[in-house]
Design a protein around this motif. Structure first.
Motif, short mmCIF file in Angstrom:
data_model
loop_
_atom_site.label_atom_id
_atom_site.label_comp_id
_atom_site.label_asym_id
_atom_site.label_seq_id
_atom_site.Cartn_x
_atom_site.Cartn_y
_atom_site.Cartn_z
N ARG A 1 0.69 -1.18 0.09
CA ARG A 1 0.00 -0.09 0.03
C ARG A 1 0.69 1.35 -0.17
NH1 ARG A 1 -4.44 -0.46 4.83
NH2 ARG A 1 -2.44 -1.62 5.96
N ASN A 2 2.33 1.28 -0.11
CA ASN A 2 3.08 2.30 -0.04
C ASN A 2 2.81 3.20 1.30
OD1 ASN A 2 4.45 1.51 -2.73
ND2 ASN A 2 2.57 2.63 -3.74
N LEU A 3 2.64 2.48 2.24
CA LEU A 3 2.66 3.17 3.47
C LEU A 3 3.88 2.98 4.47
CD1 LEU A 3 -0.81 2.34 4.57
CD2 LEU A 3 -0.12 4.42 3.25
N TYR A 4 4.41 4.10 4.88
CA TYR A 4 5.66 3.82 5.89
C TYR A 4 5.71 4.83 6.99
CZ TYR A 4 6.91 2.78 0.81
OH TYR A 4 6.98 2.09 -0.26
N GLY A 5 6.45 4.49 7.91
CA GLY A 5 6.65 5.20 9.21
C GLY A 5 7.80 5.01 9.74
N LEU A 6 8.36 6.32 10.67
CA LEU A 6 9.44 6.35 11.32
C LEU A 6 9.10 7.05 12.85
CD1 LEU A 6 11.92 8.01 8.72
CD2 LEU A 6 12.12 5.42 9.52
N GLN A 7 9.72 6.49 13.65
CA GLN A 7 9.43 7.10 15.27
C GLN A 7 10.43 8.39 15.41
OE1 GLN A 7 7.38 6.36 18.01
NE2 GLN A 7 8.03 8.35 17.94
N TRP A 8 11.57 8.17 14.78
CA TRP A 8 12.45 9.40 14.81
C TRP A 8 12.26 10.46 13.73
CZ3 TRP A 8 14.18 4.40 13.06
CH2 TRP A 8 14.86 4.17 12.00
N HIS A 9 13.13 11.59 13.80
CA HIS A 9 12.84 12.70 12.92
C HIS A 9 14.01 12.89 11.88
CE1 HIS A 9 9.86 14.83 15.33
NE2 HIS A 9 10.07 14.49 16.05
N PRO A 10 13.81 12.10 10.75
CA PRO A 10 14.62 12.22 9.59
C PRO A 10 15.04 13.48 9.04
CG PRO A 10 12.61 11.60 8.92
CD PRO A 10 12.30 11.83 10.25
N GLU A 11 14.31 14.59 9.47
CA GLU A 11 14.28 15.83 8.82
C GLU A 11 15.44 16.55 9.53
OE1 GLU A 11 10.96 16.27 11.92
OE2 GLU A 11 11.58 14.88 10.60
N VAL A 12 15.79 16.50 10.73
CA VAL A 12 16.77 17.19 11.45
C VAL A 12 18.17 16.65 11.22
CG1 VAL A 12 15.02 17.56 13.36
CG2 VAL A 12 16.57 15.83 13.72
N ARG A 13 19.25 17.31 11.31
CA ARG A 13 20.65 17.08 11.17
C ARG A 13 20.95 16.23 11.96
NH1 ARG A 13 20.46 18.14 5.77
NH2 ARG A 13 20.32 20.49 5.16
#
Length: 535
Positions: free
Chosen positions: A176-188
Motif C-alpha cells: 500500500r506504499n505506507l511507511y513510518g518512522l518514530q525518529w525525526h529524519p528531517e533534522v541534521r
C-alpha cells in the motif's frame, strides 16, 4: 538510495504548478523543516493543517503525503487523529513521530506509554532495511523526541527498526506504499535522515527529483501575467533580496507596467536609501519612484512602544503611502483613466507561517506585509515568492540575473530599525542605532564574515539604561545588543560564534564612537526559543 541532484535550471516557459507532497502539520516544531527537506530532494512540497479533511487534501492532487510529528499523545482526549480513509486513497504516506503513531493507531496497531521516553540522540537497530531504510547500516544514531511508542505494528506491515524504548521504531507496507518512522529524519541530528526521506520520495512514492526553485520563474511569470493582465502594478521595493527578486519576477512578466516605489520611512540603516536608488536601478533598469515619508512614520510611531502595535502602524502607513504613490504614478504617466490595481510584495513562506497565516501555524509575530496590512487595502496583492524559503528566493534571484550584491545581502526586516529599537522609536534613538549598526557591519565585512552569518541584527534597548564609566566619569547610557545568527531559511537559527577579536573591535568602536552607548552585549539564543529579531 539517494539519487543525484536534479539537472541545471531549465529555461523559463509556461508550466503548470507541480503536484505537491503534502506535509500534514500536527503542531510539530519541525513541520516547516520537513517541507524544506523534501524540496532539498528536488520535490515540491506544501504544508496543510491536520484539520483538513481527506477530501480537501486529495483536492490538492498530491503525489505523496507526510504526517508530521506533534506534541500530543495519540490516545489522549481530543488528540488529533488521522482519518483511515487517507490510507485507502492510493497515495503514498510517510508518518513521522506523532504521525507514525497516529498511522499505527488508525490502522489497528498498538500505541502506549511505556515509561521509557527517548529524547535526543538514540541508537536504533535495523531489523530489515526494506525500501524506506535501504542503504542503512545495521546500527545508527537518530534523533528521537517521544514518550509513547508503537508496541505492535498494524497487520500487513514489516517492522524495520527497533530501539530500547521503541519495539517498533520504523515500519512499512510496500503493498500500500505506507511507511513510518518514530525518529525525526528531517533534522541534521539524524545523519541518515535525508536518505530515508529520499527513499520514501524516490522509491516508495516513485517520484523524480525534477523540481527546483528555478521552476518558480516559469510558473510565476505565467501566473502574474494571468493575474495582472494589462493593469498597472507597483512594487514596494526595500532593496533587500525579497522585494528585489519579487520586482525582477514581475518586471519579467509585465515589463513597463511595473513601477517600483521605494519608501524612505526613516527606519533604514546608514546608506541604504542611496544604495537602492543606485544599485537596483542600474542592475534592472526598472522605473523607480522614491517617496520621502520619514516625518510621517516618525509622527505615527510617536509614543508607541508595543512591538505588535509598531509593526501594524508601519504596515498601515506603508499602504497609505503606496496608495498616494499609485495616484502619482498614474498622474506622471498622463493617463487619467488608468488605475493601479496591484501591489507586489516580497512575502516569503516564513513570513506567512510566523504571522499565523500558514497552514496550522501559530501567530508568533505579525510581519508588516502579512499581519500588518489594513483591512481597507485598496490593492490586490501579487506575492510571487509567498511559497518560498529565503535560500530558494536567492536561487530564483541568481537565475533571474539579479546582481549577487543584492541576492546575498543580509536579510533586513520591512519595518526596519523600528523593530530593532526596544521601546519608542525617536529620531535620536534611530541615529544612535544607525551609527552602531554601521560599525558592526563594517567590521564584519572587514573580517570577511558576511557569508559566514545569516544576519547580525543590532538592537538598541531604548527603554533600558546602564551605569558605565568613561573618561573617569559616570555615564548612564544605552546598551546595544549584537545578534549574529546562522540559518538556512529563518525558520530555525543558531547564534554565530564570531571570533572574540572581531567582537572586541566592534564593542570598542561602538562605545568609543557612539557616545550615548556605554555597553555592548551579545545575544546567544537560538531560534527557537527566541526569534531572530527582538520584536
Amino acid at each position: 538510495m539517494t539519487q543525484p541532484p536534479a539537472a541545471p535550471l531549465p529555461a523559463a516557459s509556461p508550466a503548470a504548478t507541480p503536484r505537491p507532497v503534502l506535509v500534514v502539520d500536527f503542531g510539530a516544531q519541525y513541520a516547516q523543516l520537513i517541507a524544506r527537506r523534501v524540496r532539498e530532494a528536488s520535490v515540491y512540497s506544501e504544508i496543510v493543517p491536520h484539520t483538513a479533511t481527506v477530501e480537501a487534501m486529495l483536492a490538492k492532487n498530491p503525489v505523496a503525503i507526510i504526517l508530521s510529528g506533534g506534541p500530543s499523545s495519540v490516545y489522549a482526549d481530543g488528540a488529533p487523529s488521522v482519518d483511515p480513509a487517507l490510507f485507502d486513497a492510493g497515495i503514498p504516506v510517510l508518518g513521522i513521530c506523532y504521525g507514525f503513531q497516529a498511522m499505527a493507531q488508525a490502522l489497528g496497531g498498538t500505541v502506549a506509554r511505556t515509561g521509557s521516553s527517548e529524547f535526543g540522540g538514540t541508537a536504533v537497530t535495523i531489523a530489515g532495511a526494506g525500501e524506506l531504510l535501504a542503504g542503512s547500516p545495521a546500527e545508527q544514531s537518530v534523533w528521537m523526541s517521544h514518550g509513547d511508542s508503537v508496541q505492535a505494528a498494524p497487520a500487513g506491515f514489516d517492522v524495520l527498526a527497533t530501539s530500547s524504548g521503541s519495539p517498533v521504531a520504523a515500519f512499512e507496507d510496500r503493498t500500500r506504499n505506507l511507511y513510518g518512522l518514530q525518529w525525526h529524519p528531517e533534522v541534521r541530528h539524524s545523519p541518515l535522515g535525508q536518505r530515508a526521506l529520499e527513499n520514501f520520495l524516490y522509491t516508495g512514492a516513485g517520484l523524480a527529483p525534477d523540481w527546483n526553485p528555478g521552476n518558480v520563474i516559469a510558473d510565476q511569470v505565467a501566473a502574474i501575467r494571468a493575474q495582472v493582465g494589462s493593469a498597472r502594478v507597483i512594487c514596494g521595493l526595500s532593496g533587500g533580496v525579497d522585494s528585489s527578486v519579487a520586482a525582477a519576477l514581475v518586471q519579467k512578466a509585465v515589463g513597463d507596467q511595473l513601477t517600483c516605489v521605494f519608501v524612505d520611512h526613516g527606519l533604514l540603516r546608514s546608506g541604504e536609501a542611496e544604495q537602492v536608488e543606485k544599485d537596483f536601478v542600474a542592475a534592472t533598469g526598472v522605473t523607480l519612484k522614491v517617496v520621502d515619508a520619514r516625518e510621517r512614520f516618525l509622527d505615527a510611531l510617536a509614543g508607541v512602544s508595543d512591538p505588535e502595535t509598531k509593526r501594524k502602524i508601519i504596515g498601515r502607513e506603508f499602504i497609505r503611502v503606496f496608495e498616494q504613490a499609485a495616484r502619482e504614478v498614474v498622474a506622471d504617466a498622463g493617463d487619467a483613466g488608468a488605475e493601479v490595481k496591484f501591489l507586489v510584495q516580497g512575502t516569503l513562506y516564513p513570513d506567512v507561517v510566523e504571522s499565523g497565516g500558514g497552514e496550522g501555524a501559530a501567530n508568533i509575530k505579525s510581519h508588516h506585509n502579512v499581519g500588518g496590512l489594513p483591512d481597507d487595502l485598496q490593492f490586490s496583492l501579487v506575492e510571487p515568492l509567498r511559497a518560498l524559503f529565503k535560500d530558494e528566493v536567492r536561487a530564483v534571484g541568481l537565475e533571474l540575473g539579479v546582481p549577487e550584491a543584492i541576492v546575498w545581502r543580509q536579510p533586513f526586516p520591512g519595518p526596519g530599525l523600528g523593530i530593532r529599537i526596544v521601546g519608542e522609536v525617536t529620531a535620536e534613538r534611530l541615529e544612535i542605532l544607525r551609527a552602531a549598526d554601521a560599525i558592526a557591519r563594517e567590521e564584519l565585512t572587514r573580517a570577511g564574515l558576511d557569508r559566514e552569518i545569516w544576519q547580525c541584527p543590532v538592537v538598541l534597548l531604548g527603554d533600558v539604561r546602564s551605569v558605565g564609566v568613561q573618561g573617569d566619569g559616570r555615564t548612564y547610557g544605552h546598551p546595544i545588543v549584537l545578534r549574529p545568527v546562522s540559518s538556512e531559511d529563518a525558520m530555525t537559527a543558531d547564534w554565530t560564534r564570531l571570533p572574540y577579536d572581531v567582537l572586541a573591535i566592534i564593542s570598542t568602536r561602538i562605545t568609543n564612537e557612539v557616545r550615548e552607548v556605554n555597553r555592548v552585549v551579545l545575544d546567544v539564543t537560538s531560534k527557537p526559543p527566541g526569534t531572530i529579531e527582538w520584536e
